[in-house]
Design an enzyme around this catalytic site. Structure first.
Site, PDB file in Angstrom:
ATOM      1  N   LEU A  79      31.558  19.294  45.232  1.00 48.25           N
ATOM      2  CA  LEU A  79      33.171  19.300  44.987  1.00 48.25           C
ATOM      3  C   LEU A  79      32.804  19.611  43.269  1.00 48.25           C
ATOM      4  O   LEU A  79      31.928  19.197  42.453  1.00 48.25           O
ATOM      5  CB  LEU A  79      33.560  17.885  45.323  1.00 48.25           C
ATOM      6  N   ASP A  80      33.731  20.415  43.052  1.00 49.61           N
ATOM      7  CA  ASP A  80      33.857  20.842  41.657  1.00 49.61           C
ATOM      8  C   ASP A  80      34.334  19.769  40.766  1.00 49.61           C
ATOM      9  O   ASP A  80      34.841  18.559  41.434  1.00 49.61           O
ATOM     10  CB  ASP A  80      35.149  21.783  41.253  1.00 49.61           C
ATOM     11  N   GLN A  81      33.894  19.515  39.412  1.00 47.98           N
ATOM     12  CA  GLN A  81      34.176  18.627  38.658  1.00 47.98           C
ATOM     13  C   GLN A  81      35.762  18.093  38.880  1.00 47.98           C
ATOM     14  O   GLN A  81      36.038  16.557  39.152  1.00 47.98           O
ATOM     15  CB  GLN A  81      33.972  18.525  37.250  1.00 47.98           C
ATOM     16  N   THR A 131      37.936  18.686  41.097  1.00 46.37           N
ATOM     17  CA  THR A 131      38.547  18.691  42.724  1.00 46.37           C
ATOM     18  C   THR A 131      38.243  17.163  43.189  1.00 46.37           C
ATOM     19  O   THR A 131      37.057  16.517  42.936  1.00 46.37           O
ATOM     20  CB  THR A 131      37.740  19.721  43.616  1.00 46.37           C
TER      21      THR A 131
END
Length: 314
Positions: A139-141, A143
C-alpha cells in the site's frame, strides 16, 4: 512442539496419493512451490513422514502423516517500536492491520523507524512471538486500509500464489473528480514515465493493467467509487483514474489541486482506501473477508461535500 520451528503443516495420505513420490504429494496437496521445497530440504526437520525425515523421491502409503516445518525467523534489521495498531485479524499464520494514511509499510534507506514494520515487530515481541515481517502486498504511504502480513514462509507462499492467480479480491474506495459512468473497466498498460521514473503513466508498451470500478455515490463535482483491481501495478488506481479524466481528490502526484479547491474537497492525501480484502486462509483454506472502515479524513471530506450540496439546494 520444537521451539525452533513454527507449527507444522500436516497432511494424511489417502488412496488418491498412495504410491506417489513425497514431493509430488507436497506440491499437489500442500501446494508447496519448488522454491519452498528446496528450502525445506535444507532444514533438519523440514520434511518428515510419520516423524522421520524423508527424501522427496520416496513414495508414500495410505495413512502416512506428512509434516513440513519451517524454522522460526525474526526481522533482525527492523527496530521494535511501540505503536498503536488497528489489528483486524491475527492467528499463528497471518496478521491483517488497518494501515493509517501517512505510515510507510517497511523501513527504507534513511527511514529506519516510524514505519508499520517497526510497530508490528514490537507487537510480536510483546506477545513473545518470533516472526519475520513479510507483507503480502503493498500500500502506498498515503493510502489507508487493509494490509495483509504473512507470519510464516509457508503462509507467504500460499497467499502470494493466490494473488498471482488472481484469487484475492481487492476492493478500494476512491473519491474522484467528476461524474464517472455507473461502472466501467479501464484496460490500459502502465509503466514508468521515462522523464520522471518515480511517476507511472499509461504507455502502449507498458505492463498489462486492468481496473474495474462502480459508482457508489455522486456529490457535486465528485464521485465516490468502489474500485476492484485485477492487476496490482504501482499507483494503478491513481494512474488509471487520471487517464480517464477523473483523478483522485487530494492526489499530489496525479491529481488537480485547482479542481480540489473548486470542489471544496479538502484532503491532505489521495482519497484512496483499501476497504475490503477477500482470500482463503493459507493453511485451513477457509474463505476470509476483511474490511477496514473508511478513515475519518475521507469520511469527513464526503460529509463536508454533502453538507455543502444540501446548503446549495436550500
Amino acid at each position: 512442539m520444537d521451539e525452533a520451528y513454527y507449527e507444522p503443516i500436516s497432511h494424511i495420505v489417502d488412496e488418491r496419493d498412495a504410491g506417489q513420490p513425497l514431493g509430488t504429494v507436497l506440491r499437489r496437496r500442500l501446494k508447496c512451490s519448488r522454491k519452498l521445497l528446496s528450502r525445506l530440504k535444507l532444514t533438519e526437520r523440514g520434511i518428515t513422514v510419520n516423524g522421520q525425515r524423508r527424501y522427496t523421491n520416496e513414495r508414500v502409503a495410505v495413512g502416512d502423516r506428512i509434516e513440513i516445518r519451517m524454522p522460526k525467523e525474526r526481522s533482525e534489521d527492523i527496530l521494535p517500536q511501540p505503536m498503536e495498531l488497528d489489528v483486524l485479524f491475527e492467528d499463528a499464520d497471518l496478521m491483517a492491520v488497518n494501515k493509517p494514511a501517512g505510515l510507510i509499510v517497511h523501513p527504507t534507506h534513511g527511514h529506519y523507524v516510524n514505519t508499520l514494520a517497526n510497530g508490528v515487530v514490537h507487537h510480536w515481541l510483546e506477545r513473545g512471538e518470533t516472526v519475520r515481517f513479510r507483507p503480502v502486498h503493498r500500500l502506498d504511504q498515503h493510502t489507508s486500509g487493509v494490509l495483509l502480513i504473512a507470519k510464516t514462509p509457508y503462509a507467504h507462499q500460499q497467499l502470494s500464489e493466490q494473488i498471482q492467480r488472481k484469487r484475492v479480491e481487492k476492493i478500494y474506495l476512491a473519491l474522484v473528480h467528476g461524474h464517472t459512468p455507473d461502472r466501467g473497466t479501464i484496460d490500459a498498460p502502465i509503466d514508468r514515465n521515462p522523464e520522471q521514473p518515480h511517476i507511472r503513466m499509461v504507455r502502449p508498451d507498458g505492463y498489462p493493467s486492468v481496473t474495474h470500478y462502480e459508482a457508489v455515490r455522486r456529490l457535486r463535482g465528485v464521485t465516490l467509487l468502489r474500485v476492484m483491481l485485477e492487476t496490482g501495478r504501482t499507483h494503478q488506481i491513481r494512474v488509471h483514474m487520471k487517464h480517464i479524466g477523473h483523478p483522485l481528490v487530494g492526489d499530489p502526484m496525479y491529481g488537480q489541486p485547482e479542481a480540489d479547491r473548486a470542489a471544496g474537497a479538502a484532503m491532505d492525501r489521495q482519497a484512496l482506501h483499501a476497504w475490503r480484502l477477500g482470500f482463503r486462509h493459507p493453511v485451513s483454506g477457509e474463505p476470509m473477508l476483511l474490511e477496514a472502515e473508511m478513515p475519518p479524513d475521507m469520511a469527513g471530506c464526503i460529509a463536508a461535500l454533502s453538507a455543502r450540496e444540501e446548503t446549495k439546494e436550500e
